[in-house]
Structures are given as structure tokens and as C-alpha cells.
Motif scaffolding. Sequence first.
Motif, mmCIF file in Angstrom:
data_model
loop_
_atom_site.group_PDB
_atom_site.id
_atom_site.type_symbol
_atom_site.label_atom_id
_atom_site.label_comp_id
_atom_site.label_asym_id
_atom_site.label_seq_id
_atom_site.Cartn_x
_atom_site.Cartn_y
_atom_site.Cartn_z
ATOM 1 N N MET A 8 0.848 -1.187 0.000
ATOM 2 C CA MET A 8 0.000 0.000 0.000
ATOM 3 C C MET A 8 0.882 1.234 0.000
ATOM 4 O O MET A 8 1.708 1.413 0.867
ATOM 5 C CB MET A 8 -0.921 0.016 1.217
ATOM 6 N N VAL A 10 0.681 5.219 0.211
ATOM 7 C CA VAL A 10 -0.308 6.211 0.572
ATOM 8 C C VAL A 10 0.143 7.599 0.178
ATOM 9 O O VAL A 10 1.310 7.842 -0.094
ATOM 10 C CB VAL A 10 -0.589 6.169 2.099
ATOM 11 N N GLY A 22 -9.669 7.933 -2.816
ATOM 12 C CA GLY A 22 -8.482 7.793 -1.999
ATOM 13 C C GLY A 22 -7.265 7.996 -2.867
ATOM 14 O O GLY A 22 -7.266 7.660 -4.053
ATOM 15 N N VAL A 24 -3.423 7.057 -3.563
ATOM 16 C CA VAL A 24 -2.436 6.048 -3.250
ATOM 17 C C VAL A 24 -1.449 5.977 -4.389
ATOM 18 O O VAL A 24 -1.807 6.238 -5.537
ATOM 19 C CB VAL A 24 -3.087 4.660 -3.041
ATOM 20 N N VAL A 53 -3.579 7.896 4.853
ATOM 21 C CA VAL A 53 -4.397 7.675 3.661
ATOM 22 C C VAL A 53 -5.382 8.829 3.540
ATOM 23 O O VAL A 53 -6.072 9.160 4.512
ATOM 24 C CB VAL A 53 -5.179 6.342 3.757
ATOM 25 N N GLN A 62 -2.032 5.856 9.358
ATOM 26 C CA GLN A 62 -1.887 4.399 9.339
ATOM 27 C C GLN A 62 -1.407 3.883 10.683
ATOM 28 O O GLN A 62 -0.754 4.583 11.438
ATOM 29 C CB GLN A 62 -0.849 3.994 8.298
ATOM 30 N N SER A 66 -3.920 -1.021 9.449
ATOM 31 C CA SER A 66 -4.182 -0.522 8.090
ATOM 32 C C SER A 66 -3.918 -1.611 7.065
ATOM 33 O O SER A 66 -2.821 -2.161 7.000
ATOM 34 C CB SER A 66 -3.296 0.688 7.797
ATOM 35 N N GLU A 70 -5.007 0.102 -2.893
ATOM 36 C CA GLU A 70 -5.426 1.072 -3.895
ATOM 37 C C GLU A 70 -6.567 0.534 -4.758
ATOM 38 O O GLU A 70 -7.445 1.287 -5.175
ATOM 39 C CB GLU A 70 -4.261 1.470 -4.801
ATOM 40 N N LEU A 73 -9.561 1.361 -2.737
ATOM 41 C CA LEU A 73 -9.790 2.796 -2.638
ATOM 42 C C LEU A 73 -10.245 3.391 -3.962
ATOM 43 O O LEU A 73 -10.995 4.373 -3.992
ATOM 44 C CB LEU A 73 -8.512 3.497 -2.166
ATOM 45 N N LEU A 148 -8.803 1.328 7.727
ATOM 46 C CA LEU A 148 -7.924 2.465 7.490
ATOM 47 C C LEU A 148 -6.925 2.585 8.636
ATOM 48 O O LEU A 148 -5.769 2.926 8.428
ATOM 49 C CB LEU A 148 -8.749 3.742 7.358
#
Length: 453
Positions: A8, A10, A22, A24, A53, A62, A66, A70, A73, A148
Motif C-alpha cells: 500500500m 499512501v 483515496g 495512493v 491515507v 496508518q 491498516s 489502492e 480505494l 484504514l
Amino acid sequence: MAMLWKFMRVARCSKPALSTKGKVRGIPTPSRHSSSKSVLSDFAANTPCSNAVELLGKAYPQDDYSNVTEKILSQVGRNLHNKKHHPLWLIKEQVKDHFYKQYVGRRGTPLFSVYDGLSPVVTVQQNFDSLLIPQNHASRRKEDNYYLNRDHMLRSHTSAHQWDLIHSGLDAFLAVGDVYRRDTIDNTHYPVFHQMEGVRLFSCHELFSHVNDGEGLQLFEQGHRTAHKQECHTMEAVRLVEFNLKQVLTKLMTHIFGDGPQVRWVDCYFPFTHPSFEMEINFQGEWMEVLGCGVMEQQLVNSAGAQDKIGWAFGLGLERLAMILYDIPDIRLFWSEDERFLKQFIVPHIWQRIKFQPLSRYPPLINDISFWLPSETYSKNDFYDLARTVGGDLIEKVVLVDEFTHPKTKKVSHCYRIIYRHPERTLTQDEVHRIHQAIEESAVRELGVEGRF
């Protein structure tokens, strides 16, 4: 899952927050799946970013909980249930229309109000605690939810809004929205789907007014809990609420499907209802659950400020209803932008019968992946989520086809079969090979498995 999802990437907190999505970095978006080079290069990038995020205009720090990706999101804010002429919108409007016309208050206005724009980001308190779900309940696991952080998550059910809406003074409402769960990968399961929540509360007068000699009946008693009622409810109240609930839902299913699929009720148990039931519909030879429902836990109702009332709640899946009603064979199609799919649902009125005409059935490509599991905690949903993130909607199904324990080392090996099939075009073996290789490399890097490939 003991580890933070390293794949992930962010957004930096210093950048402007997005209004609907979101933000990312470092993971391929669905539009880039056709380029296998971008898949590999994106997953090779491991430069750490900030530790927050950004989603729907807010930043969420985070922590060790978390695990949102992506891929997930990127779907937040799509709101397919509010997209006019989308099949999920059609189902939602049909249910709304039925409730508006069938249940009318004393002044001639609809009894049920509808809320279809509530934020999918909720607190853990809203999603679990307000529903009396115990701290150690399996439904809270990271393996099954998108967090999250420890305090905020993407709702796993529209029930997350029950307490707030009851607390605001509502006695009858429908709440509609997208919900998020880490799950298996096949033609009926997707990590994002849509639910409709229904709640109805009754006062003593409302529940017993149509019962002969009902003046002496009461909602509550100082009794004991059984399989058929809560300790505070009278048996008469429970039976009437249960009867009303099943009558409401049977009418709804008959109104939507007519004399179509077979329907059956199954006793079960939900943490926030008691007693509770599932309604199943026979679809293409299989019994498919379309909703769960039951008499609401009185502790929940009381804590929300409606101590003098008793009620029922239900939750139904819009995709399940639409797949049955329109004969849609693959849940991924609901996210398609292909005009050949979408134009079939542009109809003059919401009740027009539609028979989905399948798109060309493109051939599948099948690849297996085997690896030794790490000694730490491992969940199949970890691998499903990783595969979905890398391969996106090119993956039609993932099945655990073999599980082997080494007789000497006691190490456990899993073999998964991944079926690749694009719903709108033919995939090439070279394209799939590169994506499959990216999944293998990512599984080793992110899950700590030992590859057998």
C-alpha cells in the motif's frame, strides 16, 4: 494479519485531499492492467511514502491495522447504486418505489425514509460496537475487513448506520450503500458490493392495535432468553414482529420477481438480531442468500434512545437481486464501463423487464501458483486480496485446489488455481504470464511465503 500491507502506497499529507477518491501510489490501477510492464514496475517500487491515507477529503493515519489497498480505494465514490440506469440503481429504485407505495403514514406520506448517500468510511464503534458485536467476534478480523486504522474502516455492512439513524429519531428507514469485505474470488463475490438496510420500530399501540383484545398485551417482560425470543420481550410481541417482517419481505420479493424463483427461510443467528433468519432464492439450480433479517436486539434499540419500542431489521444484497432478476452471470460486470453492458439497462421505467444479453464469452487462461506458508499467521484472504490487487478484474476466480503438509518439516503448502478472463476482450498468454509472475513475486515479498514455482 500480523503485518502491514507493504504494497500500500499512501498519499503525502501535504498534498490536497481528493474530494471523492483515496489517493495512493505504487500499485497499478485497473486501467493499467493491460500493460504487463507497468504491473511489474509498479510492484518493484518500494519507496515508502507518508503514513496517512487521504480519502473523501480526510486523512487517516496508518497503524498496524491498516490494510486497505489502492484497488479498493479506487472504487470508493463510484456509488453505482446512484448511477441512473445502472442495474443496481434500478433495483434500488424498485425497492424504494415498493416501500413508498406499500407503507404510508397517517398523513399520506411514505412511512420509510431513504438514505443512499452516507459515507462508507465509518468508525469501528459504528460498524461493530454499536451493534453489540463482541470484541472477540470473528466478523471483526483484519482478514475479513478493510481497515484504514484501528479506529476507522470501510463499512462491512450498512448496519453500521442503524444506531445513528435510530438515535436521530427515525422509526422506519432504508439505508443503501457500498460495503467492503475481503473475501473469496469467484463470479458471485467481489470485495465491494452494495447493501440495503431496512429498519422498522413499533410502539406498543402500533404493534397490537389490530389484534383482537390486544389492549392488555405488552412489549416487554422480566423473562428469560430462549431460542425464540430475548429475555425482555414477550412472546406475543416477538411473534408479531417476526410475522410482520416476513410478510414485508415476502411481499417485496413477490413484487420484484413475481412468481419466479423459489424462496425459503432459514433460521440462523446474527450478533445484532434475535431471533434471526436468512432468505434464500433458488437461482440456476443453487440456493443463494439474498438477505438476512431478524428481531433487533433490544439493548441496541434502548441505547439509541427508543426504549419503549421493539423492531426488526434486514439487510439485502443488491447485486444478488440484480443477478437473479436480470440473469447477470458475473458480479464483475457491475463495474464494467462497456456500453454493450450498460445500454441494456437504459429503459423508460424501472419496472420494465430486462433479460441480460451476454457479451461474447472470451476464453479463460488458467495458471496455478504453489508456495509454502510462512510460520506467522496466514489467511487465504491475504492472498486473495493480493491477487485481486495485482490482477484486478482480469481475475475471474481463485480456488485453493491443494493443501499439503510435509511429513518431516510439518510445513504447509497451498496450491491456488487462478482463472484469468477479461469480461470484455481476449487476454493473451504473454499478458497473463507477466501478471501471474507479478503475483508470485508479490506473494513472496509481501506475504513472506516460500515459492514453489
